[in-house]
Design a protein around this motif. Structure first.
Motif, mmCIF file in Angstrom:
data_model
loop_
_atom_site.group_PDB
_atom_site.id
_atom_site.type_symbol
_atom_site.label_atom_id
_atom_site.label_comp_id
_atom_site.label_asym_id
_atom_site.label_seq_id
_atom_site.Cartn_x
_atom_site.Cartn_y
_atom_site.Cartn_z
ATOM 1 N N PHE A 1 1.494 1.772 -23.107
ATOM 2 C CA PHE A 1 1.992 1.659 -21.752
ATOM 3 C C PHE A 1 1.190 0.343 -21.401
ATOM 4 C CE2 PHE A 1 1.886 1.668 -16.945
ATOM 5 C CZ PHE A 1 3.451 1.756 -16.690
ATOM 6 N N PRO A 2 1.681 -0.867 -20.762
ATOM 7 C CA PRO A 2 1.258 -1.874 -20.165
ATOM 8 C C PRO A 2 0.123 -1.709 -19.273
ATOM 9 C CG PRO A 2 3.277 -2.486 -20.360
ATOM 10 C CD PRO A 2 3.364 -0.939 -20.412
ATOM 11 N N THR A 3 -0.925 -2.026 -19.336
ATOM 12 C CA THR A 3 -1.982 -1.834 -18.210
ATOM 13 C C THR A 3 -2.610 -3.265 -17.797
ATOM 14 O OG1 THR A 3 -4.000 -1.464 -19.885
ATOM 15 C CG2 THR A 3 -2.662 0.462 -19.003
ATOM 16 N N TYR A 4 -2.806 -3.380 -16.513
ATOM 17 C CA TYR A 4 -3.218 -4.533 -15.820
ATOM 18 C C TYR A 4 -3.840 -4.239 -14.329
ATOM 19 C CZ TYR A 4 1.452 -4.937 -13.444
ATOM 20 O OH TYR A 4 2.300 -4.765 -12.931
ATOM 21 N N ALA A 5 -4.935 -4.754 -13.984
ATOM 22 C CA ALA A 5 -5.435 -4.586 -12.685
ATOM 23 C C ALA A 5 -4.330 -5.327 -11.580
ATOM 24 C CB ALA A 5 -6.710 -5.248 -12.548
ATOM 25 N N LYS A 6 -4.051 -4.732 -10.723
ATOM 26 C CA LYS A 6 -2.950 -4.969 -9.680
ATOM 27 C C LYS A 6 -3.741 -4.742 -8.157
ATOM 28 C CE LYS A 6 1.803 -5.448 -8.391
ATOM 29 N NZ LYS A 6 2.994 -4.806 -8.427
ATOM 30 N N SER A 7 -4.408 -5.889 -7.623
ATOM 31 C CA SER A 7 -5.202 -5.689 -6.534
ATOM 32 C C SER A 7 -4.283 -5.353 -5.217
ATOM 33 C CB SER A 7 -6.074 -7.001 -6.285
ATOM 34 O OG SER A 7 -5.203 -8.022 -6.140
ATOM 35 N N THR A 8 -3.103 -5.884 -5.305
ATOM 36 C CA THR A 8 -1.864 -5.503 -4.246
ATOM 37 C C THR A 8 -1.466 -4.397 -4.081
ATOM 38 O OG1 THR A 8 -0.304 -6.687 -5.463
ATOM 39 C CG2 THR A 8 -1.377 -8.098 -4.245
ATOM 40 N N ARG A 9 -1.650 -3.554 -4.948
ATOM 41 C CA ARG A 9 -1.160 -2.155 -5.071
ATOM 42 C C ARG A 9 -1.438 -1.230 -3.778
ATOM 43 N NH1 ARG A 9 -1.729 3.200 -6.490
ATOM 44 N NH2 ARG A 9 -3.934 3.262 -6.424
ATOM 45 N N THR A 10 -0.304 -0.593 -3.420
ATOM 46 C CA THR A 10 -0.493 0.168 -2.186
ATOM 47 C C THR A 10 -1.191 1.495 -2.541
ATOM 48 O OG1 THR A 10 1.748 -0.266 -1.485
ATOM 49 C CG2 THR A 10 0.675 1.528 -0.403
ATOM 50 N N THR A 11 -2.264 1.612 -1.728
ATOM 51 C CA THR A 11 -3.104 2.620 -1.907
ATOM 52 C C THR A 11 -2.968 3.801 -0.690
ATOM 53 O OG1 THR A 11 -5.060 1.794 -0.461
ATOM 54 C CG2 THR A 11 -4.850 1.434 -2.867
ATOM 55 N N ASP A 12 -3.622 5.054 -1.025
ATOM 56 C CA ASP A 12 -3.695 5.870 0.068
ATOM 57 C C ASP A 12 -4.191 5.531 1.193
ATOM 58 O OD1 ASP A 12 -3.350 8.735 0.813
ATOM 59 O OD2 ASP A 12 -5.471 8.724 0.979
ATOM 60 N N GLU A 13 -5.383 4.712 1.093
ATOM 61 C CA GLU A 13 -6.117 4.289 2.464
ATOM 62 C C GLU A 13 -5.127 3.412 3.237
ATOM 63 O OE1 GLU A 13 -7.164 4.291 -0.511
ATOM 64 O OE2 GLU A 13 -8.728 5.685 -0.261
ATOM 65 N N MET A 14 -4.101 2.609 2.393
ATOM 66 C CA MET A 14 -3.360 1.896 3.009
ATOM 67 C C MET A 14 -2.293 2.473 3.902
ATOM 68 S SD MET A 14 -2.531 -1.361 0.464
ATOM 69 C CE MET A 14 -3.859 -2.561 -0.294
ATOM 70 N N THR A 15 -1.847 3.277 3.143
ATOM 71 C CA THR A 15 -0.712 4.323 3.802
ATOM 72 C C THR A 15 -1.158 4.918 4.992
ATOM 73 O OG1 THR A 15 0.042 4.765 1.573
ATOM 74 C CG2 THR A 15 0.703 6.205 3.089
ATOM 75 N N THR A 16 -2.422 5.513 5.161
ATOM 76 C CA THR A 16 -2.983 5.857 6.150
ATOM 77 C C THR A 16 -3.110 5.066 7.233
ATOM 78 O OG1 THR A 16 -4.534 7.519 4.869
ATOM 79 C CG2 THR A 16 -5.066 6.965 7.196
ATOM 80 N N GLU A 17 -3.320 3.847 7.213
ATOM 81 C CA GLU A 17 -3.368 2.732 8.266
ATOM 82 C C GLU A 17 -1.879 2.515 8.770
ATOM 83 O OE1 GLU A 17 -5.025 -0.971 7.017
ATOM 84 O OE2 GLU A 17 -6.946 0.002 6.210
ATOM 85 N N PHE A 18 -0.882 2.653 7.945
ATOM 86 C CA PHE A 18 0.498 2.263 8.305
ATOM 87 C C PHE A 18 0.913 3.437 9.349
ATOM 88 C CE2 PHE A 18 0.568 -1.184 5.052
ATOM 89 C CZ PHE A 18 1.534 -2.066 5.552
ATOM 90 N N PHE A 19 0.412 4.537 9.006
ATOM 91 C CA PHE A 19 0.852 5.656 9.698
ATOM 92 C C PHE A 19 0.153 5.964 10.850
ATOM 93 C CE2 PHE A 19 3.330 6.626 6.048
ATOM 94 C CZ PHE A 19 4.454 7.765 6.630
ATOM 95 N N GLN A 20 -0.785 5.131 11.359
ATOM 96 C CA GLN A 20 -1.472 5.607 12.534
ATOM 97 C C GLN A 20 -1.004 5.157 13.760
ATOM 98 O OE1 GLN A 20 -4.996 2.966 12.166
ATOM 99 N NE2 GLN A 20 -6.205 4.448 10.999
ATOM 100 N N ASN A 21 0.074 4.225 13.664
ATOM 101 C CA ASN A 21 1.207 3.860 14.918
ATOM 102 C C ASN A 21 2.221 4.690 14.817
ATOM 103 O OD1 ASN A 21 -0.975 1.988 15.862
ATOM 104 N ND2 ASN A 21 -0.142 0.476 14.543
ATOM 105 N N ILE A 22 2.580 5.554 14.004
ATOM 106 C CA ILE A 22 3.617 6.492 14.182
ATOM 107 C C ILE A 22 3.330 7.792 14.851
ATOM 108 C CG2 ILE A 22 5.508 7.513 12.628
ATOM 109 C CD1 ILE A 22 5.180 4.340 12.214
ATOM 110 N N SER A 23 4.322 7.695 15.774
ATOM 111 C CA SER A 23 4.122 8.886 16.580
ATOM 112 C C SER A 23 4.205 10.391 16.040
ATOM 113 C CB SER A 23 5.287 9.001 17.633
ATOM 114 O OG SER A 23 6.639 9.357 17.270
ATOM 115 N N SER A 24 3.657 11.460 16.750
ATOM 116 C CA SER A 24 3.938 12.743 15.682
ATOM 117 C C SER A 24 5.220 13.096 15.546
ATOM 118 C CB SER A 24 3.044 13.553 16.453
ATOM 119 O OG SER A 24 3.420 13.790 17.828
ATOM 120 N N GLU A 25 5.969 12.783 16.567
ATOM 121 C CA GLU A 25 7.670 13.354 16.559
ATOM 122 C C GLU A 25 8.248 12.433 15.353
ATOM 123 O OE1 GLU A 25 11.643 12.988 19.268
ATOM 124 O OE2 GLU A 25 9.897 12.033 19.789
#
Length: 347
Positions: A296-320
Protein backbone atom coordinates in the motif's frame (compact mmCIF):
# COMPACT_ATOMS: atom_id res chain seq x y z
CA UNK A 1 7.40 -53.63 -59.18
CA UNK A 2 7.84 -54.73 -55.59
CA UNK A 3 10.58 -52.15 -54.78
CA UNK A 4 8.36 -49.44 -56.25
CA UNK A 5 5.47 -50.47 -53.96
CA UNK A 6 7.74 -50.38 -50.89
CA UNK A 7 8.91 -46.91 -51.85
CA UNK A 8 5.32 -45.69 -52.12
CA UNK A 9 4.49 -47.13 -48.69
CA UNK A 10 7.57 -45.49 -47.17
CA UNK A 11 6.61 -42.12 -48.65
CA UNK A 12 3.08 -42.48 -47.25
CA UNK A 13 4.48 -43.05 -43.73
CA UNK A 14 6.71 -40.00 -44.05
CA UNK A 15 3.77 -37.86 -45.21
CA UNK A 16 1.66 -39.02 -42.27
CA UNK A 17 4.45 -38.17 -39.83
CA UNK A 18 4.92 -34.71 -41.34
CA UNK A 19 1.17 -34.10 -41.23
CA UNK A 20 0.96 -35.19 -37.59
CA UNK A 21 3.88 -32.94 -36.67
CA UNK A 22 2.32 -29.95 -38.45
CA UNK A 23 -1.06 -30.59 -36.83
CA UNK A 24 0.54 -30.85 -33.38
CA UNK A 25 2.45 -27.61 -33.91
CA UNK A 26 -0.75 -25.90 -35.06
CA UNK A 27 -2.58 -27.03 -31.91
CA UNK A 28 0.28 -25.75 -29.74
CA UNK A 29 0.17 -22.40 -31.49
CA UNK A 30 -3.60 -22.13 -30.90
CA UNK A 31 -3.12 -23.10 -27.24
CA UNK A 32 -0.37 -20.50 -26.85
CA UNK A 33 -2.53 -17.71 -28.24
CA UNK A 34 -5.42 -18.77 -26.04
CA UNK A 35 -3.14 -18.37 -23.02
CA UNK A 36 -1.83 -15.05 -24.26
CA UNK A 37 -5.35 -13.79 -24.85
CA UNK A 38 -6.20 -14.50 -21.22
CA UNK A 39 -2.90 -13.23 -19.84
CA UNK A 40 -1.16 -11.20 -22.57
CA UNK A 41 1.71 -10.05 -20.38
CA UNK A 42 2.63 -13.50 -19.18
CA UNK A 43 2.23 -12.40 -15.54
CA UNK A 44 1.56 -15.10 -12.96
CA UNK A 45 -1.85 -13.76 -11.95
CA UNK A 46 -3.34 -15.85 -9.20
CA UNK A 47 -5.55 -18.78 -9.03
CA UNK A 48 -3.49 -21.24 -11.02
CA UNK A 49 -4.15 -24.88 -10.25
CA UNK A 50 -3.29 -25.67 -6.67
CA UNK A 51 -3.17 -22.03 -5.42
CA UNK A 52 -5.38 -20.85 -2.58
CA UNK A 53 -7.98 -18.12 -2.99
CA UNK A 54 -8.02 -15.05 -0.70
CA UNK A 55 -11.13 -16.45 0.99
CA UNK A 56 -9.37 -19.73 1.78
CA UNK A 57 -6.34 -17.90 3.16
CA UNK A 58 -8.53 -15.61 5.27
CA UNK A 59 -10.72 -18.25 6.89
CA UNK A 60 -8.14 -21.05 6.98
CA UNK A 61 -4.74 -19.32 7.16
CA UNK A 62 -1.57 -21.30 6.55
CA UNK A 63 0.73 -18.72 8.17
CA UNK A 64 0.77 -17.97 11.90
CA UNK A 65 0.98 -14.19 11.47
CA UNK A 66 -2.10 -14.30 9.24
CA UNK A 67 -3.87 -16.43 11.81
CA UNK A 68 -3.38 -13.80 14.54
CA UNK A 69 -4.69 -11.01 12.31
CA UNK A 70 -7.65 -13.16 11.29
CA UNK A 71 -8.93 -13.08 14.89
CA UNK A 72 -9.10 -9.27 14.83
CA UNK A 73 -11.04 -9.26 11.58
CA UNK A 74 -13.45 -11.90 12.91
CA UNK A 75 -14.24 -9.51 15.76
CA UNK A 76 -14.89 -6.71 13.27
CA UNK A 77 -17.19 -8.96 11.23
CA UNK A 78 -19.06 -9.94 14.38
CA UNK A 79 -19.51 -6.27 15.28
CA UNK A 80 -21.14 -5.58 11.91
CA UNK A 81 -23.38 -8.65 12.18
CA UNK A 82 -24.49 -7.83 15.73
CA UNK A 83 -25.25 -4.21 14.82
CA UNK A 84 -27.30 -5.24 11.79
CA UNK A 85 -29.25 -7.69 13.90
CA UNK A 86 -29.86 -5.21 16.74
CA UNK A 87 -30.93 -2.45 14.35
CA UNK A 88 -32.68 -4.57 11.74
CA UNK A 89 -35.62 -2.19 11.31
CA UNK A 90 -33.27 0.69 10.52
CA UNK A 91 -30.50 -1.15 8.69
CA UNK A 92 -32.72 -3.27 6.46
CA UNK A 93 -35.23 -0.74 5.22
CA UNK A 94 -34.54 -2.12 1.76
CA UNK A 95 -34.90 -5.87 1.58
CA UNK A 96 -33.56 -6.32 -1.93
CA UNK A 97 -30.56 -4.66 -3.56
CA UNK A 98 -30.66 -3.52 -7.17
CA UNK A 99 -27.66 -3.46 -9.55
CA UNK A 100 -27.47 0.31 -9.00
CA UNK A 101 -26.68 -0.36 -5.33
CA UNK A 102 -23.53 -2.21 -6.40
CA UNK A 103 -21.79 0.55 -8.33
CA UNK A 104 -19.26 1.12 -5.53
CA UNK A 105 -18.10 -2.51 -5.55
CA UNK A 106 -14.96 -2.83 -7.69
CA UNK A 107 -14.22 -6.33 -9.02
CA UNK A 108 -10.83 -7.97 -9.54
CA UNK A 109 -11.41 -11.18 -11.50
CA UNK A 110 -7.80 -12.35 -11.46
CA UNK A 111 -7.41 -12.30 -7.68
CA UNK A 112 -11.07 -12.91 -6.78
CA UNK A 113 -11.51 -9.66 -4.86
CA UNK A 114 -14.40 -7.22 -4.44
CA UNK A 115 -13.59 -3.81 -2.94
CA UNK A 116 -16.32 -1.37 -1.89
CA UNK A 117 -14.78 2.07 -2.10
CA UNK A 118 -15.78 4.76 0.38
CA UNK A 119 -14.75 8.32 -0.54
CA UNK A 120 -12.48 10.05 2.00
CA UNK A 121 -11.15 6.69 3.23
CA UNK A 122 -8.02 6.34 1.07
CA UNK A 123 -10.12 5.30 -1.90
CA UNK A 124 -7.84 7.01 -4.43
CA UNK A 125 -4.87 4.86 -3.43
CA UNK A 126 -7.01 1.74 -3.23
CA UNK A 127 -8.38 2.39 -6.71
CA UNK A 128 -4.78 2.75 -7.88
CA UNK A 129 -4.00 -0.63 -6.32
CA UNK A 130 -7.03 -2.21 -8.00
CA UNK A 131 -5.84 -0.82 -11.34
CA UNK A 132 -2.48 -2.52 -10.77
CA UNK A 133 -4.17 -5.78 -9.76
CA UNK A 134 -6.56 -5.81 -12.73
CA UNK A 135 -4.19 -4.26 -15.29
CA UNK A 136 -2.41 -7.54 -16.15
CA UNK A 137 0.97 -5.88 -16.40
CA UNK A 138 -0.15 -2.46 -17.64
CA UNK A 139 0.75 -0.87 -14.29
CA UNK A 140 3.35 -1.79 -11.69
CA UNK A 141 3.68 1.22 -9.39
CA UNK A 142 0.31 2.52 -8.09
CA UNK A 143 1.73 5.98 -7.38
CA UNK A 144 2.58 6.43 -11.06
CA UNK A 145 -1.16 6.46 -11.79
CA UNK A 146 -2.51 10.05 -11.66
CA UNK A 147 -5.25 10.58 -9.07
CA UNK A 148 -7.77 11.76 -11.67
CA UNK A 149 -7.14 8.63 -13.76
CA UNK A 150 -7.88 6.43 -10.75
CA UNK A 151 -11.37 7.95 -10.59
CA UNK A 152 -12.23 7.34 -14.27
CA UNK A 153 -15.04 4.80 -14.06
CA UNK A 154 -14.01 3.00 -17.26
CA UNK A 155 -10.66 2.02 -15.69
CA UNK A 156 -12.27 -0.36 -13.20
CA UNK A 157 -15.14 -2.82 -13.49
CA UNK A 158 -17.88 -2.66 -10.88
CA UNK A 159 -20.29 -5.37 -9.79
CA UNK A 160 -23.37 -3.69 -11.26
CA UNK A 161 -21.97 -4.39 -14.76
CA UNK A 162 -22.55 -8.15 -14.38
CA UNK A 163 -25.67 -10.26 -14.84
CA UNK A 164 -27.62 -11.36 -11.75
CA UNK A 165 -26.17 -14.94 -11.77
CA UNK A 166 -22.66 -13.52 -12.24
CA UNK A 167 -23.20 -11.07 -9.36
CA UNK A 168 -24.38 -13.84 -7.05
CA UNK A 169 -21.44 -16.07 -7.97
CA UNK A 170 -18.90 -13.34 -7.22
CA UNK A 171 -20.55 -12.31 -3.97
CA UNK A 172 -20.36 -15.93 -2.86
CA UNK A 173 -16.87 -16.81 -4.12
CA UNK A 174 -14.76 -13.62 -3.96
CA UNK A 175 -13.26 -11.96 -0.89
CA UNK A 176 -15.22 -8.77 -0.17
CA UNK A 177 -13.62 -5.92 1.74
CA UNK A 178 -14.05 -2.22 2.53
CA UNK A 179 -12.29 0.48 4.51
CA UNK A 180 -14.02 2.73 7.05
CA UNK A 181 -13.17 5.84 9.06
CA UNK A 182 -14.48 7.64 12.13
CA UNK A 183 -17.72 9.07 10.67
CA UNK A 184 -17.38 12.71 11.74
CA UNK A 185 -13.69 12.86 10.85
CA UNK A 186 -14.63 11.60 7.40
CA UNK A 187 -17.43 14.20 7.22
CA UNK A 188 -15.10 17.09 8.10
CA UNK A 189 -12.59 15.77 5.55
CA UNK A 190 -15.30 15.84 2.87
CA UNK A 191 -16.33 19.37 3.84
CA UNK A 192 -12.75 20.67 3.78
CA UNK A 193 -12.06 19.08 0.42
CA UNK A 194 -15.28 20.01 -1.38
CA UNK A 195 -16.19 23.39 0.11
CA UNK A 196 -12.97 25.10 1.19
CA UNK A 197 -10.86 24.42 -1.91
CA UNK A 198 -11.33 27.03 -4.63
CA UNK A 199 -10.79 24.52 -7.46
CA UNK A 200 -13.89 22.47 -6.57
CA UNK A 201 -16.22 24.75 -8.51
CA UNK A 202 -18.50 21.87 -9.58
CA UNK A 203 -19.35 21.15 -5.93
CA UNK A 204 -19.76 24.84 -5.20
CA UNK A 205 -22.23 25.20 -8.07
CA UNK A 206 -24.21 22.02 -7.45
CA UNK A 207 -24.28 21.91 -3.65
CA UNK A 208 -22.83 25.18 -2.32
CA UNK A 209 -25.41 27.40 -3.97
CA UNK A 210 -28.23 25.15 -2.77
CA UNK A 211 -26.92 25.05 0.82
CA UNK A 212 -26.49 28.84 1.01
CA UNK A 213 -29.94 29.46 -0.45
CA UNK A 214 -31.60 27.24 2.16
CA UNK A 215 -29.47 27.87 5.22
CA UNK A 216 -28.15 31.44 5.02
CA UNK A 217 -30.33 34.40 5.84
CA UNK A 218 -29.70 37.55 3.81
CA UNK A 219 -27.20 35.83 1.53
CA UNK A 220 -25.52 38.08 -1.00
CA UNK A 221 -26.18 37.61 -4.70
CA UNK A 222 -22.52 36.70 -5.19
CA UNK A 223 -22.71 33.94 -2.56
CA UNK A 224 -25.92 32.60 -4.12
CA UNK A 225 -24.26 32.60 -7.53
CA UNK A 226 -20.88 31.13 -6.61
CA UNK A 227 -21.62 28.93 -3.59
CA UNK A 228 -17.92 28.91 -2.68
CA UNK A 229 -18.03 30.01 0.97
CA UNK A 230 -20.28 27.45 2.67
CA UNK A 231 -19.79 27.42 6.44
CA UNK A 232 -19.54 24.07 8.25
CA UNK A 233 -22.58 25.00 10.35
CA UNK A 234 -24.56 25.49 7.13
CA UNK A 235 -23.31 22.18 5.77
CA UNK A 236 -24.48 20.36 8.92
CA UNK A 237 -27.88 22.11 8.79
CA UNK A 238 -28.23 20.97 5.17
CA UNK A 239 -27.43 17.35 6.09
CA UNK A 240 -29.99 17.13 8.90
CA UNK A 241 -32.70 18.98 6.96
CA UNK A 242 -35.45 16.40 6.18
CA UNK A 243 -36.01 18.15 2.84
CA UNK A 244 -32.45 17.25 1.78
CA UNK A 245 -32.93 13.53 2.27
CA UNK A 246 -36.34 13.58 0.57
CA UNK A 247 -34.95 15.45 -2.41
CA UNK A 248 -32.10 13.09 -3.40
CA UNK A 249 -29.58 10.69 -1.85
CA UNK A 250 -26.52 12.20 -0.21
CA UNK A 251 -23.47 12.70 -2.39
CA UNK A 252 -21.08 9.75 -2.05
CA UNK A 253 -18.50 11.89 -0.22
CA UNK A 254 -20.80 12.32 2.79
CA UNK A 255 -23.14 9.38 2.32
CA UNK A 256 -23.10 6.84 5.16
CA UNK A 257 -20.97 3.74 4.68
CA UNK A 258 -23.93 1.44 5.33
CA UNK A 259 -25.78 3.14 2.45
CA UNK A 260 -22.82 2.97 0.06
CA UNK A 261 -21.68 -0.60 0.74
CA UNK A 262 -24.80 -2.24 2.27
CA UNK A 263 -22.98 -4.31 4.93
CA UNK A 264 -26.27 -5.62 6.32
CA UNK A 265 -27.08 -7.17 2.94
CA UNK A 266 -23.57 -8.06 1.76
CA UNK A 267 -21.31 -10.10 4.03
CA UNK A 268 -17.92 -8.38 4.01
CA UNK A 269 -15.07 -10.73 4.80
CA UNK A 270 -12.72 -7.97 5.85
CA UNK A 271 -13.30 -4.51 7.33
CA UNK A 272 -10.20 -2.33 7.17
CA UNK A 273 -9.90 0.88 9.16
CA UNK A 274 -8.35 4.22 8.29
CA UNK A 275 -6.66 4.24 11.68
CA UNK A 276 -4.74 1.06 10.75
CA UNK A 277 -4.77 1.71 7.01
CA UNK A 278 -1.31 0.50 6.01
CA UNK A 279 -1.44 -2.64 8.14
CA UNK A 280 -4.94 -3.64 7.01
CA UNK A 281 -4.24 -2.84 3.36
CA UNK A 282 -1.09 -4.95 3.25
CA UNK A 283 -3.01 -7.77 4.93
CA UNK A 284 -5.49 -7.72 2.03
CA UNK A 285 -2.63 -7.79 -0.48
CA UNK A 286 -1.00 -10.66 1.40
CA UNK A 287 -4.23 -12.66 1.30
CA UNK A 288 -4.46 -11.98 -2.44
CA UNK A 289 -1.00 -13.49 -2.90
CA UNK A 290 0.68 -10.29 -4.09
CA UNK A 291 2.06 -8.99 -0.80
CA UNK A 292 5.64 -9.88 -1.67
CA UNK A 293 5.82 -7.33 -4.50
CA UNK A 294 2.90 -4.94 -4.00
CA UNK A 295 2.47 -2.69 -0.95
CA UNK A 296 0.00 0.00 0.00
CA UNK A 297 1.43 3.44 -0.94
CA UNK A 298 2.58 5.45 2.06
CA UNK A 299 3.38 9.11 2.17
CA UNK A 300 3.16 11.91 4.70
CA UNK A 301 0.12 14.08 4.10
CA UNK A 302 0.22 17.16 6.30
CA UNK A 303 -3.25 18.32 5.24
CA UNK A 304 -5.01 15.17 6.50
CA UNK A 305 -8.07 15.80 8.66
CA UNK A 306 -7.34 14.79 12.25
CA UNK A 307 -9.44 14.22 15.35
CA UNK A 308 -8.21 17.55 16.72
CA UNK A 309 -9.41 19.36 13.58
CA UNK A 310 -12.77 17.62 13.79
CA UNK A 311 -13.17 18.74 17.40
CA UNK A 312 -12.60 22.36 16.36
CA UNK A 313 -15.15 22.18 13.55
CA UNK A 314 -17.84 20.89 15.93
CA UNK A 315 -17.32 23.61 18.54
CA UNK A 316 -19.79 25.95 16.82
CA UNK A 317 -22.45 23.28 16.18
CA UNK A 318 -25.38 23.44 18.59
CA UNK A 319 -26.10 20.41 20.78
CA UNK A 320 -29.45 20.00 18.98
CA UNK A 321 -27.78 19.81 15.57
CA UNK A 322 -25.01 17.56 16.94
CA UNK A 323 -27.65 15.13 18.19
CA UNK A 324 -29.53 15.14 14.89
CA UNK A 325 -26.33 14.65 12.92
CA UNK A 326 -25.28 11.75 15.14
CA UNK A 327 -28.61 10.07 14.40
CA UNK A 328 -27.86 10.31 10.66
CA UNK A 329 -24.49 8.55 11.08
CA UNK A 330 -25.37 6.42 14.11
CA UNK A 331 -25.23 3.09 12.30
CA UNK A 332 -21.74 3.81 10.99
CA UNK A 333 -20.59 4.59 14.54
CA UNK A 334 -22.11 1.39 15.94
CA UNK A 335 -21.35 -0.95 13.05
CA UNK A 336 -17.66 -0.16 12.89
CA UNK A 337 -17.15 0.21 16.64
CA UNK A 338 -16.50 3.94 16.87
CA UNK A 339 -17.39 5.46 20.22
CA UNK A 340 -19.38 8.66 20.60
CA UNK A 341 -16.84 11.51 20.30
CA UNK A 342 -16.02 13.17 23.63
CA UNK A 343 -16.54 16.65 22.13
CA UNK A 344 -20.21 15.99 21.32
CA UNK A 345 -22.89 17.57 23.49
CA UNK A 346 -25.78 15.21 22.78
CA UNK A 347 -29.23 16.09 24.06
Amino acid sequence: MKPALLEVMRMNRICRMVLATCLGSFILVIFYFQIMRRNPFGVDICCQKGSRSPLQELYNPTQLELSNTAVLHQMRRDQVTDTCRANSAMSRKRRVLTPNDLKHLVVDEDHELIYCYVPKVACTNWKRLMMVLTGRGKYSDPMEIPANEAHVSANLKTLNQYSIPEINHRLKSYMKFLFVREPFERLVSAYRNKFTQKYNTSFHKRYGTKIIKRQRKNATQEALRKGDDVKFEEFVAYLIDPHTQREEPFNEHWQTVYSLCHPCHIHYDLVGKYETLEEDSNYVLQLAGVGSYLKFPTYAKSTRTTDEMTTEFFQNISSEHQTQLYEVYKLDFLMFNYSVPSYLKLE
